[in-house]
Design a protein around this motif. Structure first.
Motif, PDB file in Angstrom:
ATOM      1  N   THR A   1      77.154 -59.187  83.779  1.00 50.38           N
ATOM      2  CA  THR A   1      77.446 -60.622  83.823  1.00 50.38           C
ATOM      3  C   THR A   1      76.164 -61.423  83.975  1.00 50.38           C
ATOM      4  O   THR A   1      75.949 -62.414  83.281  1.00 50.38           O
ATOM      5  N   GLN A   2      75.273 -60.971  84.854  1.00 49.07           N
ATOM      6  CA  GLN A   2      74.003 -61.670  85.053  1.00 49.07           C
ATOM      7  C   GLN A   2      73.132 -61.630  83.803  1.00 49.07           C
ATOM      8  O   GLN A   2      72.413 -62.583  83.515  1.00 49.07           O
ATOM      9  N   LYS A   3      73.214 -60.531  83.063  1.00 47.57           N
ATOM     10  CA  LYS A   3      72.406 -60.388  81.847  1.00 47.57           C
ATOM     11  C   LYS A   3      73.034 -61.095  80.654  1.00 47.57           C
ATOM     12  O   LYS A   3      72.386 -61.243  79.618  1.00 47.57           O
ATOM     13  N   GLY A   4      74.288 -61.512  80.764  1.00 42.86           N
ATOM     14  CA  GLY A   4      74.931 -62.225  79.674  1.00 42.86           C
ATOM     15  C   GLY A   4      75.900 -61.384  78.863  1.00 42.86           C
ATOM     16  O   GLY A   4      76.375 -61.821  77.823  1.00 42.86           O
TER      17      GLY A   4
ATOM     18  N   ASN B   1      79.914 -83.895  70.082  1.00 47.33           N
ATOM     19  CA  ASN B   1      79.518 -84.985  69.174  1.00 47.33           C
ATOM     20  C   ASN B   1      78.161 -85.569  69.532  1.00 47.33           C
ATOM     21  O   ASN B   1      77.454 -86.092  68.682  1.00 47.33           O
ATOM     22  N   ASP B   2      77.797 -85.471  70.823  1.00 44.81           N
ATOM     23  CA  ASP B   2      76.515 -86.022  71.274  1.00 44.81           C
ATOM     24  C   ASP B   2      75.371 -85.011  71.147  1.00 44.81           C
ATOM     25  O   ASP B   2      74.247 -85.284  71.532  1.00 44.81           O
ATOM     26  N   GLY B   3      75.675 -83.820  70.593  1.00 49.13           N
ATOM     27  CA  GLY B   3      74.639 -82.812  70.394  1.00 49.13           C
ATOM     28  C   GLY B   3      74.424 -81.885  71.573  1.00 49.13           C
ATOM     29  O   GLY B   3      73.606 -80.975  71.504  1.00 49.13           O
ATOM     30  N   THR B   4      75.153 -82.095  72.684  1.00 47.72           N
ATOM     31  CA  THR B   4      75.044 -81.186  73.816  1.00 47.72           C
ATOM     32  C   THR B   4      76.028 -80.033  73.630  1.00 47.72           C
ATOM     33  O   THR B   4      76.947 -80.110  72.816  1.00 47.72           O
ATOM     34  N   TYR B   5      75.816 -78.974  74.397  1.00 47.42           N
ATOM     35  CA  TYR B   5      76.650 -77.785  74.292  1.00 47.42           C
ATOM     36  C   TYR B   5      77.546 -77.651  75.507  1.00 47.42           C
ATOM     37  O   TYR B   5      77.181 -78.057  76.610  1.00 47.42           O
ATOM     38  N   GLY B   6      78.706 -77.076  75.286  1.00 50.72           N
ATOM     39  CA  GLY B   6      79.637 -76.792  76.365  1.00 50.72           C
ATOM     40  C   GLY B   6      80.093 -75.343  76.284  1.00 50.72           C
ATOM     41  O   GLY B   6      80.223 -74.790  75.186  1.00 50.72           O
ATOM     42  N   VAL B   7      80.319 -74.748  77.431  1.00 47.78           N
ATOM     43  CA  VAL B   7      80.852 -73.393  77.523  1.00 47.78           C
ATOM     44  C   VAL B   7      82.068 -73.471  78.433  1.00 47.78           C
ATOM     45  O   VAL B   7      82.001 -74.053  79.517  1.00 47.78           O
TER      46      VAL B   7
ATOM     47  N   GLY C   1      80.429 -74.983  81.653  1.00 44.79           N
ATOM     48  CA  GLY C   1      79.015 -75.325  81.775  1.00 44.79           C
ATOM     49  C   GLY C   1      78.614 -76.237  80.631  1.00 44.79           C
ATOM     50  O   GLY C   1      79.230 -76.212  79.566  1.00 44.79           O
ATOM     51  N   THR C   2      77.589 -77.040  80.852  1.00 46.65           N
ATOM     52  CA  THR C   2      77.087 -77.936  79.815  1.00 46.65           C
ATOM     53  C   THR C   2      75.561 -77.909  79.817  1.00 46.65           C
ATOM     54  O   THR C   2      74.939 -77.559  80.824  1.00 46.65           O
ATOM     55  N   GLY C   3      74.985 -78.283  78.689  1.00 46.95           N
ATOM     56  CA  GLY C   3      73.532 -78.343  78.612  1.00 46.95           C
ATOM     57  C   GLY C   3      73.056 -78.890  77.287  1.00 46.95           C
ATOM     58  O   GLY C   3      73.823 -78.981  76.326  1.00 46.95           O
ATOM     59  N   LYS C   4      71.779 -79.239  77.248  1.00 47.51           N
ATOM     60  CA  LYS C   4      71.176 -79.746  76.011  1.00 47.51           C
ATOM     61  C   LYS C   4      70.971 -78.632  74.997  1.00 47.51           C
ATOM     62  O   LYS C   4      70.852 -78.882  73.809  1.00 47.51           O
ATOM     63  N   THR C   5      70.894 -77.388  75.496  1.00 51.98           N
ATOM     64  CA  THR C   5      70.759 -76.217  74.621  1.00 51.98           C
ATOM     65  C   THR C   5      71.847 -75.216  74.995  1.00 51.98           C
ATOM     66  O   THR C   5      72.473 -75.326  76.063  1.00 51.98           O
ATOM     67  N   ILE C   6      72.049 -74.241  74.131  1.00 54.70           N
ATOM     68  CA  ILE C   6      73.033 -73.198  74.436  1.00 54.70           C
ATOM     69  C   ILE C   6      72.608 -72.446  75.695  1.00 54.70           C
ATOM     70  O   ILE C   6      73.430 -72.163  76.561  1.00 54.70           O
TER      71      ILE C   6
ATOM     72  N   PHE D   1      77.081 -72.523  83.101  1.00 62.21           N
ATOM     73  CA  PHE D   1      78.354 -71.806  83.177  1.00 62.21           C
ATOM     74  C   PHE D   1      78.296 -70.742  84.279  1.00 62.21           C
ATOM     75  O   PHE D   1      79.185 -70.656  85.121  1.00 62.21           O
ATOM     76  N   PHE D   2      77.216 -69.939  84.299  1.00 62.95           N
ATOM     77  CA  PHE D   2      77.075 -68.912  85.331  1.00 62.95           C
ATOM     78  C   PHE D   2      76.864 -69.535  86.710  1.00 62.95           C
ATOM     79  O   PHE D   2      77.303 -68.980  87.723  1.00 62.95           O
ATOM     80  N   ASN D   3      76.223 -70.688  86.766  1.00 55.14           N
ATOM     81  CA  ASN D   3      76.081 -71.399  88.037  1.00 55.14           C
ATOM     82  C   ASN D   3      77.457 -71.860  88.533  1.00 55.14           C
ATOM     83  O   ASN D   3      77.755 -71.762  89.732  1.00 55.14           O
ATOM     84  N   SER D   4      78.303 -72.333  87.620  1.00 50.40           N
ATOM     85  CA  SER D   4      79.664 -72.740  87.987  1.00 50.40           C
ATOM     86  C   SER D   4      80.450 -71.546  88.513  1.00 50.40           C
ATOM     87  O   SER D   4      81.217 -71.667  89.475  1.00 50.40           O
ATOM     88  N   TYR D   5      80.271 -70.391  87.869  1.00 53.40           N
ATOM     89  CA  TYR D   5      80.929 -69.158  88.316  1.00 53.40           C
ATOM     90  C   TYR D   5      80.517 -68.837  89.756  1.00 53.40           C
ATOM     91  O   TYR D   5      81.360 -68.574  90.622  1.00 53.40           O
TER      92      TYR D   5
END
Length: 149
Positions: free
Chosen positions: A21-24, A75-81, A94-99, A106-110
């Motif tokens: 999980t930590q490694k993705g 639509n604003d160019g940001t990413y969501g997980v 999770g959200t961010g300007k990049t994937i 997302f992992f921080n939310s977890y």
């Protein structure tokens, strides 16, 4: 099979699943970690097949089968997980300007959800995740990475 062998195998299996999980995801485990996960999972499954461990919210299904986390570009160019229709007793996103930022968030939310459940004395179901991209996010992410090579 000895109960102690099951306990040791289950503990190690959970440790390796946390590493994944930590490694993705499982794809990022080393060959040794992958081999060890197969070995300890087999011990746990053999014990559970004989002893029918049923009824706990955290089942073998949740421990090994990854939950699907979807990655989308907004639509604003940001990413969501986000996760949808999971077997978990909570939701995270999770959200961010990049994937990469979105996955890290997302992992921080977890992690934060786990801490919140522990503070409230609620049972938290450990999970692993498999990430799936929508087509636009997939092309955006892999198109940029391919051009860098």
């Amino acid at each position: 099979m000895l109960n102690k062998e099951f306990e040791v195998a289950e503990k190690r299996m959970n440790e390796i699943l946390n590493i994944a999980t930590q490694k993705g995801g499982f794809a990022f485990l080393t060959p040794d970690e992958d081999l060890e996960l197969d070995k300890v999972s087999s011990i746990v499954k053999s014990y559970e097949d004989v002893h029918l461990i049923i009824g706990t919210p955290q089942t073998m299904y949740n421990k090994i089968k990854p939950n699907i986390a979807f990655i989308e570009i907004g639509n604003d160019g940001t990413y969501g997980v986000y996760i949808e229709n999971s077997t978990l007793n909570y939701g995270i996103h999770g959200t961010g300007k990049t994937i990469k930022e979105a996955i890290e968030d997302f992992f921080n939310s977890y992690k934060e959800m786990k801490e919140f459940y522990n503070e409230k004395g609620k049972e938290f179901i450990e999970a692993t995740f498999e990430f799936k991209y929508d087509v636009a996010s997939f092309l955006e992410y892999y198109g940029k990475n391919c051009l860098r090579r």
